[in-house]
Design a protein around this motif. Structure first.
Motif, mmCIF file in Angstrom:
data_model
loop_
_atom_site.group_PDB
_atom_site.id
_atom_site.type_symbol
_atom_site.label_atom_id
_atom_site.label_comp_id
_atom_site.label_asym_id
_atom_site.label_seq_id
_atom_site.Cartn_x
_atom_site.Cartn_y
_atom_site.Cartn_z
ATOM 1 N N GLY A 155 0.830 -1.255 0.076
ATOM 2 C CA GLY A 155 0.098 -0.038 -0.120
ATOM 3 C C GLY A 155 1.030 1.403 -0.077
ATOM 4 N N VAL A 156 0.203 2.456 0.095
ATOM 5 C CA VAL A 156 0.678 3.809 0.179
ATOM 6 C C VAL A 156 0.588 4.436 1.632
ATOM 7 N N MET A 157 1.185 5.347 1.978
ATOM 8 C CA MET A 157 1.180 6.266 3.140
ATOM 9 C C MET A 157 1.278 7.561 3.120
ATOM 10 N N VAL A 158 0.368 8.143 3.595
ATOM 11 C CA VAL A 158 0.241 9.675 3.911
ATOM 12 C C VAL A 158 0.818 10.416 2.508
ATOM 13 N N PRO A 159 0.098 10.134 1.420
ATOM 14 C CA PRO A 159 0.493 11.079 0.218
ATOM 15 C C PRO A 159 -0.259 12.476 0.391
ATOM 16 N N PRO A 160 0.263 13.479 -0.333
ATOM 17 C CA PRO A 160 -0.497 14.765 -0.142
ATOM 18 C C PRO A 160 -1.884 14.498 -0.239
ATOM 19 N N ILE A 161 -2.732 15.482 0.541
ATOM 20 C CA ILE A 161 -4.044 15.271 0.610
ATOM 21 C C ILE A 161 -4.778 15.568 -0.599
ATOM 22 N N GLY A 162 -4.229 16.094 -1.639
ATOM 23 C CA GLY A 162 -4.859 16.471 -2.897
ATOM 24 C C GLY A 162 -4.777 15.354 -4.031
ATOM 25 N N LYS A 163 -4.119 14.296 -3.523
ATOM 26 C CA LYS A 163 -4.046 13.126 -4.527
ATOM 27 C C LYS A 163 -5.224 11.858 -4.159
ATOM 28 N N VAL A 164 -5.810 11.757 -5.286
ATOM 29 C CA VAL A 164 -6.900 10.808 -5.238
ATOM 30 C C VAL A 164 -6.749 9.920 -6.208
ATOM 31 N N THR A 165 -7.366 8.844 -6.428
ATOM 32 C CA THR A 165 -7.527 7.476 -7.464
ATOM 33 C C THR A 165 -7.859 8.093 -8.811
ATOM 34 N N ASP A 166 -7.655 7.427 -9.949
ATOM 35 C CA ASP A 166 -8.247 7.875 -11.033
ATOM 36 C C ASP A 166 -9.612 7.744 -11.013
ATOM 37 N N ASP A 167 -10.361 7.178 -10.230
ATOM 38 C CA ASP A 167 -11.827 7.066 -10.032
ATOM 39 C C ASP A 167 -12.326 7.786 -9.022
ATOM 40 N N GLY A 168 -11.439 8.668 -8.436
ATOM 41 C CA GLY A 168 -12.007 9.764 -7.505
ATOM 42 C C GLY A 168 -11.863 9.240 -5.929
ATOM 43 N N TYR A 169 -11.412 8.163 -5.629
ATOM 44 C CA TYR A 169 -11.440 7.814 -4.217
ATOM 45 C C TYR A 169 -10.512 8.376 -3.524
ATOM 46 N N ASP A 170 -10.213 8.667 -1.997
ATOM 47 C CA ASP A 170 -9.120 8.682 -1.499
ATOM 48 C C ASP A 170 -7.936 7.869 -1.675
ATOM 49 N N LEU A 171 -6.750 8.408 -2.155
ATOM 50 C CA LEU A 171 -5.815 7.585 -2.546
ATOM 51 C C LEU A 171 -5.150 6.334 -1.678
ATOM 52 N N GLN A 172 -5.279 6.879 -0.210
ATOM 53 C CA GLN A 172 -4.989 5.871 0.668
ATOM 54 C C GLN A 172 -6.064 4.465 0.740
ATOM 55 N N PHE A 173 -7.326 5.075 0.823
ATOM 56 C CA PHE A 173 -8.227 3.856 1.081
ATOM 57 C C PHE A 173 -8.196 3.335 -0.500
ATOM 58 N N GLY A 174 -8.467 4.009 -1.500
ATOM 59 C CA GLY A 174 -8.506 3.398 -2.649
ATOM 60 C C GLY A 174 -7.556 2.490 -3.121
ATOM 61 N N THR A 175 -6.399 2.816 -2.863
ATOM 62 C CA THR A 175 -5.380 2.077 -3.087
ATOM 63 C C THR A 175 -5.097 0.731 -2.118
ATOM 64 N N ASN A 176 -4.818 1.025 -0.945
ATOM 65 C CA ASN A 176 -4.585 0.134 0.062
ATOM 66 C C ASN A 176 -5.673 -0.801 0.195
ATOM 67 N N VAL A 177 -6.993 -0.308 0.258
ATOM 68 C CA VAL A 177 -8.026 -1.104 0.439
ATOM 69 C C VAL A 177 -9.029 -1.669 -0.511
ATOM 70 N N LEU A 178 -9.639 -0.713 -1.292
ATOM 71 C CA LEU A 178 -10.482 -1.014 -2.440
ATOM 72 C C LEU A 178 -9.779 -1.546 -3.440
ATOM 73 N N GLY A 179 -8.560 -1.122 -3.951
ATOM 74 C CA GLY A 179 -7.939 -1.678 -5.026
ATOM 75 C C GLY A 179 -7.420 -3.097 -4.842
ATOM 76 N N HIS A 180 -7.011 -3.451 -3.518
ATOM 77 C CA HIS A 180 -6.505 -4.666 -3.259
ATOM 78 C C HIS A 180 -7.722 -5.707 -3.069
ATOM 79 N N TYR A 181 -8.845 -4.989 -2.639
ATOM 80 C CA TYR A 181 -10.005 -6.032 -2.550
ATOM 81 C C TYR A 181 -10.287 -6.320 -3.856
ATOM 82 N N PHE A 182 -10.356 -5.423 -5.008
ATOM 83 C CA PHE A 182 -10.594 -5.940 -6.427
ATOM 84 C C PHE A 182 -9.828 -6.845 -7.087
ATOM 85 N N LEU A 183 -8.247 -6.490 -6.636
ATOM 86 C CA LEU A 183 -7.362 -7.543 -7.193
ATOM 87 C C LEU A 183 -7.647 -8.816 -6.711
ATOM 88 N N THR A 184 -7.803 -8.877 -5.181
ATOM 89 C CA THR A 184 -7.779 -10.183 -4.577
ATOM 90 C C THR A 184 -9.221 -10.804 -5.190
#
Length: 310
Positions: free
Chosen positions: A114-143
């Motif tokens: 996963g990722v850790m404390v990126p700048p607050i302005g960063k979001v995923t390509d789909d508009g999710y919080d980058l940390q939650f979108g990468t660390n949780v949602l992205g990995h959920y979908f991959l899994t």
């Protein structure tokens, strides 16, 4: 374990009873390691290669990964395989899973980073919080895209397939999942990077536990792991002042691979479905919120809705 005790435990964890030398021969085993272009991921890949596993390095950049693959081959005599994966883009996640499935009909180990404390302005390509979108949602979908091959591998071998989710003791700062902050907007911004990080790490445990509940009887062993407080590229977005304050607490990156390697490879951890593991290679108790089955199911259902139709 409370927050103060957890901090002390991170600073002075007991000596590990597990070493990478204890890993059994992994010939015939296939692993995917996400976020493996630096730090813990590289150390994990190296240990798996040394013990004869076939390893896919699932990263965004082939250009960045290629020299690492070359260096690891020089060090181990084994060559890892690049798998293009951008966890901040759900369609790209689906494409990565499809690419893997076009090449392999087995998967014994899936290591989710996963990722850790990126700048607050960063979001995923789909508009999710980058940390939650990468660390949780992205990995959920991959899994979940890879669940058929994980289950099939367990059935064919008679041994469980392992899914290891990188969490953190930072999850102890989160008391629940605020679903209003998972997509971009004023409430997400107000929550701040550190709280969003803690929330994503809580989400890792909740996802791991729900995966264990839903698929444990189908041969999946799902764990969440705190790798320790480490010097890695995860701190690339941490300020200089913060690094000065926390730098003396950090341990070398190679130690951070111990817990997830233990979870992914050792016979004794086959029975650890749904456990939270910590530095170095031991079971500890996470916070109460992470053990709430209703919250875990609510999160799972929310993630299922987000990826519907992709």
């Amino acid at each position: 374990m409370g927050l103060v005790a957890s901090l002390y435990d991170d600073m002075f964890p007991p000596k590990s009873k597990f070493s990478v030398d204890d890993i059994p021969d992994l010939s015939g085993k296939v692993a995917i390691v996400t976020g493996s272009s630096a730090g813990i991921g590289v150390e994990t890949v190296k240990a798996l290669l040394i013990h004869n596993a076939k390893v896919y390095m699932a990263n965004r950049s082939e250009e960045k990964t290629a020299p690492i693959i070359k260096k690891l081959k020089e060090e181990t005599g084994k060559e890892a395989i690049f798998l293009k994966l951008d966890l901040a883009n759900l369609r790209a996640v689906k494409q990565a899973a499809a690419e893997y499935l076009s090449k392999e009909n087995q998967l014994h180990m899936l290591f989710n980073a996963g990722v850790m404390v990126p700048p607050i302005g960063k979001v995923t390509d789909d508009g999710y919080d980058l940390q939650f979108g990468t660390n949780v949602l992205g990995h959920y979908f991959l899994t979940t895209q890879l669940l058929p091959v994980l289950v099939a591998t367990a059935r064919a071998t008679g041994k469980p397939s392992r899914v290891i989710n990188t969490s953190s003791n930072g999850h102890r700062l989160a008391k629940t999942i605020d679903f209003k902050t998972l997509k971009d907007g004023p409430q997400r911004i107000k929550k701040g990077e550190a709280n969003l990080y803690a929330q994503s790490k809580l989400g890792n445990i909740l996802f791991a536990n729900e995966l264990a509940r839903q698929y444990g009887d189908q041969g999946i062993v799902s764990t969440s792991a705190h790798p320790g407080t480490l010097r890695t590229e995860l701190q690339r977005d941490v300020s200089t002042v913060q690094m000065v304050l926390i730098g003396w607490l950090l341990h070398p990156a190679e130690k951070g691979a111990l817990t997830q390697l233990w979870a992914g490879t050792m016979p004794e951890t086959e029975s650890y479905n749904g456990e939270y593991l910590s530095a170095w290679a031991r079971i500890v108790k996470p916070n109460a919120a992470s053990q709430d089955p209703a919250l875990a199911k609510k999160l799972w259902d929310w993630m299922e809705e987000q990826v519907a139709g992709i």
